[in-house]
Structure formats: C-alpha cells, structure tokens
Design a protein around this motif. Structure first.
Motif, PDB file in Angstrom:
ATOM      1  N   LYS A 173     -10.663  21.168 -45.846  1.00  0.00           N
ATOM      2  CA  LYS A 173     -10.373  20.910 -47.252  1.00  0.00           C
ATOM      3  C   LYS A 173     -11.032  21.956 -48.150  1.00  0.00           C
ATOM      4  O   LYS A 173     -10.419  22.440 -49.118  1.00  0.00           O
ATOM      5  N   LYS A 174     -12.253  22.318 -47.802  1.00  0.00           N
ATOM      6  CA  LYS A 174     -12.977  23.307 -48.604  1.00  0.00           C
ATOM      7  C   LYS A 174     -12.283  24.663 -48.556  1.00  0.00           C
ATOM      8  O   LYS A 174     -12.143  25.345 -49.578  1.00  0.00           O
ATOM      9  N   CYS A 177      -8.981  24.783 -50.595  1.00  0.00           N
ATOM     10  CA  CYS A 177      -9.200  24.842 -52.053  1.00  0.00           C
ATOM     11  C   CYS A 177      -9.969  26.079 -52.489  1.00  0.00           C
ATOM     12  O   CYS A 177     -10.162  26.290 -53.699  1.00  0.00           O
ATOM     13  N   SER A 209      -6.369  10.532 -49.497  1.00  0.00           N
ATOM     14  CA  SER A 209      -7.168  11.666 -49.957  1.00  0.00           C
ATOM     15  C   SER A 209      -6.564  12.986 -49.473  1.00  0.00           C
ATOM     16  O   SER A 209      -6.509  13.969 -50.227  1.00  0.00           O
ATOM     17  N   THR A 210      -6.103  13.001 -48.224  1.00  0.00           N
ATOM     18  CA  THR A 210      -5.471  14.211 -47.678  1.00  0.00           C
ATOM     19  C   THR A 210      -4.173  14.512 -48.419  1.00  0.00           C
ATOM     20  O   THR A 210      -3.881  15.672 -48.751  1.00  0.00           O
ATOM     21  N   GLN A 212      -3.450  13.779 -51.477  1.00  0.00           N
ATOM     22  CA  GLN A 212      -3.777  14.262 -52.806  1.00  0.00           C
ATOM     23  C   GLN A 212      -4.236  15.715 -52.774  1.00  0.00           C
ATOM     24  O   GLN A 212      -3.875  16.519 -53.645  1.00  0.00           O
ATOM     25  N   CYS A 213      -5.023  16.066 -51.750  1.00  0.00           N
ATOM     26  CA  CYS A 213      -5.493  17.444 -51.600  1.00  0.00           C
ATOM     27  C   CYS A 213      -4.311  18.397 -51.458  1.00  0.00           C
ATOM     28  O   CYS A 213      -4.245  19.431 -52.136  1.00  0.00           O
ATOM     29  N   ASN A 216      -2.192  18.650 -54.693  1.00  0.00           N
ATOM     30  CA  ASN A 216      -2.800  19.493 -55.727  1.00  0.00           C
ATOM     31  C   ASN A 216      -2.486  20.969 -55.524  1.00  0.00           C
ATOM     32  O   ASN A 216      -2.533  21.755 -56.473  1.00  0.00           O
ATOM     33  N   SER A 243       1.511  23.566 -47.594  1.00  0.00           N
ATOM     34  CA  SER A 243       0.969  22.321 -48.147  1.00  0.00           C
ATOM     35  C   SER A 243       2.076  21.305 -48.381  1.00  0.00           C
ATOM     36  O   SER A 243       1.919  20.110 -48.101  1.00  0.00           O
ATOM     37  N   TRP A 247       2.319  17.772 -46.489  1.00  0.00           N
ATOM     38  CA  TRP A 247       2.382  16.572 -47.344  1.00  0.00           C
ATOM     39  C   TRP A 247       3.584  15.715 -46.979  1.00  0.00           C
ATOM     40  O   TRP A 247       3.494  14.493 -46.880  1.00  0.00           O
TER      41      TRP A 247
END
Length: 450
Positions: A173-174, A177, A209-210, A212-213, A216, A243, A247
């Motif tokens: 995730k880091k 982003c 949460s995944t 949403q990541c 985004n 992404s 998703w």
C-alpha cells in the motif's frame, strides 16, 4: 475471500533455504543456520555469484519449459536444490542478483505446484520479499511483488496466505501511494495487492480498505472538467489501469450492499475513461463496465441505466473506430473487444470462450469469470494451464472440482516435445508469411489496374 475450505496444515518453520549451494551469498552449517561470509561488491557480485551458481542462474529457464522441465532434465530434488539457491541469493549484496533470484523463484512457482516446499520456507520467502520491497528500487520491487502474487496463489486461501498479506499488505500500500516510486513497481504492487487480498483476506474491513486504496488511484483518471472531451494519458496511466483492474476483481467478491454502493458512485463516472487516448485504458474501462452491468443485472433483473443511449453510442463508436491517427493494431484490438462489450450492455450476451488444459476444458461464459481468468493468466503466464490442472485454489475459483489424476502414460501422450513445438511454430510462421505475400500481391495488382 469467502472460502469453502481452509487448510488445516500446522505451521512449520521458515528457515528452509539453509542447505543450498549458494555459497557466494551465504553458507549453511550442520544445524541449518546461516553464517556470514565476505560479500561481493555491488559491481561484481551479480556476475561472479550467478556464474558460481550457473546450474540455476537463468530465471527464464523455468518459463521456457514449463512443468515438463522436471521430466526432461531432472528430478524434483534438482528443482528444489535450485530454488534453495535462489532463496539464498535474495540476500545478496547486488540488486541485480536479488532481482534475478526473485524472478527465478517466481517462474518456478508459476510453472509447477510446490506447496509443501514453500510451506516449509514460507516465512523465509516472506521475509525476503519484505526486505526487497522495503530496501529495493524499481525492478527489484516489481520482481518482489510479482513473487508475492504467485506465493499466495500457491498457498491458496488459509492462515498461511493471510499472514503473508498481513506482513506485505502495508508495504504494498505504501509503495502504491508513493509518488516517488517507480511506476512499474507501483503498477505490479497494485495488481499484487488486489490478488493477494482476493485470495487471502477474511476480514471484510480489510477488503473495503484495499478497495478504497485502489479506488483512490484510478479515479485520478476521471474527467475533472466538463469542457474536456478527451482524457490525455500520463506516465501514471499504466498504474491507473492496474488499479482499476485489481479493484474490479475485488468487487466480484464483495457483499451485495457494498457492490450497490460502488455502482452508485462509479456507474456514471467510469464511462468518462472511454474517452482516454490510451487504448489499454479504454479497453480496461469498457471491460469493467461490462462486468458492472453483469453484477447489477445479477442483483436486479430489471436493472435500468439512465444514460444507456449515450453509453451505447459511445461503445458503438469504439467498436467501429476508424480514426486514422490511431495505430492499426490498436484499432483492431479495440474493435474486437468493444463489439463484445456492446453486446453485453445492449443484449446481455457474452461470447463463450473455451480454455483447454490437458484432457479438460473450461467454459468462460460471463464477464466475472473472464476477468478473473485474465488476471491470473497475466500473473502465471504459460503456467496457467498447469495450475488449472493442479492448483486446488484455482480449480475451486473456476468450479472445476478436484484435480484429475492422470497416470504417467497419459501424461506422456499429452506432452509435446520441444522439437515438435519448434516444427509447429515454424509451419505456422510459414503459413502466415505465405498468406501475407498473397495479400500484398493482390494489393499490387489492384494498384496497377488503377
């Protein structure tokens, strides 16, 4: 994802790579513990270490021969010996050596089921991937993320893959982003994050949460101004595509209430991506729309889309696109895909595809199954057919039942030797060349006539 069956295999230790021959990076003691030796410098480590381990230094060797490599060139023990060497090389001082080792392990796991072997070394592999993701750059991070995807595919749903996701998820995730990270690394991490979550997560909060990541990221490609008619591609477009596809994959395992919420948000925004000047973005958006329509109609048979006329007009334009400024290959690919998408949206129809693997065949008869198959095919490459035969997780996903047991004689009759493959490819190439020559001759005759 929801699981019909959990693996109840007890945890085993993760210090499995101790007995390999990769003395250039580490040396194994009798008790399986590693002791440090004088490391190579970054300049010469890659060449000298990989030369020393020449027996397993070519990561592409697994991908070329596929699962039959063991029958032709060695035994299970030979493969495991090579893999132990690769695992040791993930600790090397050279980034190129670490990257090659990660790719070698990934190619092996994509080509053959090695569940027991990696289960014993699960913690070691996870630690190596974590270290390469944290300290590596660019290609090394991309290779580490690709290996993480295949590792979870091998482990399947269960506590082992959950722990892999728990360890690597925050790092993935880091990187996704991190605007300073390599686009290719972020792209592979986005795919990996979605696939690992699809396989491993049992926590609905983690799933959301995944989602949403990833959301985004790809929503940054949506039209920002009403006056803009075309979305111009940027260096981040490839990341947005990955992404969006990840998703969409996760959306197929979401509860109905969450799917409805996502449809309300994205059904009227997603079509704007069809105006992108990137053909891959247009195709990804179109296939995602077709899948969303399939989900919506699965929940409500009389589902009504307000802007149907405008959407179908846009899809029809893409299905018959003849713009001269676009490459012929892109136009051909786009028209083929959007004809199917238009049929799905207008007529609720899907052109069934057949996938053959060994003595079995699978029918892809809906967009959810097609998108899932395409995702795993992208990761496993030529090893997809083997995994469809042997991987219990994938067979469960595609409802294929338990693996079909074949005896050695049946397996031998199914295999095609490398020489036979070469002859087949040569004949196909000659046939294509002959057909092109005839086509050119016809065009030349027409030109002379006029």
């Amino acid at each position: 994802m929801p699981k019909n069956k959990k693996r109840n295999t007890p945890h085993r230790g993760g210090s499995g790579g101790g007995g390999s021959g990769a003395a250039a990076a580490t040396a194994a003691t009798a008790g399986g513990q590693h002791r440090n030796v004088q490391p190579f410098s970054d300049e010469d480590a890659s060449i000298e270490t990989m030369s020393h381990c020449s027996g397993y230094s070519d990561p592409s060797s697994f991908a070329e021969d596929g699962p039959e490599v063991l029958d032709e060139e060695g035994t299970q023990e030979d493969l495991e010996y090579k893999l132990k060497g690769f695992i040791d090389l993930t600790l090397d001082k050279s980034a190129k050596t670490r990257q090659a080792a990660l790719e070698g392990i990934k190619n092996a796991l994509a080509s053959k089921m090695l569940y027991e072997f990696i289960l014993e070394r699960r913690m070691t592999l996870t630690d190596s991937i974590e270290r390469c993701l944290k300290k590596g750059k660019g290609d090394e991070q991309r290779a580490a993320a690709a290996l993480a995807s295949v590792l979870c595919i091998q482990l399947g749903p269960g506590i082992e893959s959950e722990e892999v996701l728990k360890t690597l998820g925050p790092i993935l995730k880091k990187i996704i982003c991190d605007v300073t990270a390599s686009i290719q690394a972020r792209q592979t991490c986005a795919t990996c994050f979605g696939v690992c979550c699809f396989i491993a997560t049992d926590d609905i909060t983690e799933l959301y949460s995944t989602l949403q990541c990833l959301e985004n990221i790809f929503t940054k490609s949506y039209l920002k101004e009403k006056d803009t008619n075309v979305i111009c591609s940027t260096p981040n477009t490839a990341l947005h595509i990955s992404s969006l596809l990840a998703w969409t994959l996760l959306l197929t395992i979401c509860p109905i209430n969450e799917v409805k919420k996502k449809l309300e948000v994205h059904f009227h925004k997603l079509p704007s991506l069809l105006s992108s000047d990137d053909v891959n973005m247009r195709i990804a958006a179109g296939e995602s729309l077709a899948l969303l329509f399939e989900l919506a109609r699965g929940m409500e048979s009389d589902f009504f889309y307000e802007d149907m006329e405008s959407l179908t007009q846009m899809l029809r334009t893409l299905a018959t696109d003849g713009n001269k400024h676009r490459a012929k290959v892109d136009k051909r690919k786009q028209r083929s895909v959007f004809r199917d998408i238009l049929r799905a949206v207008e007529e609720r129809d899907f052109p069934t595809e057949t996938v053959k693997f060994g003595p079995e065949r699978m029918y892809i008869d809906c967009w959810v199954k097609k998108h899932t198959y395409d995702t795993f095919k992208e990761i496993l490459g030529s090893g997809m057919q083997y995994h469809l035969q042997s991987n219990e997780f994938l067979r469960n996903v595609f409802e294929l039942g338990p693996p079909v047991m074949l005896d050695a004689a049946a397996l031998k009759t199914m295999k095609i030797s490398r020489f036979e493959r070469h002859l087949y490819n040569s004949a196909a190439f000659k046939a294509r060349t002959k057909a092109r020559s005839k086509c050119r001759d016809k065009r030349a005759d027409v030109g002379e006539f006029f």
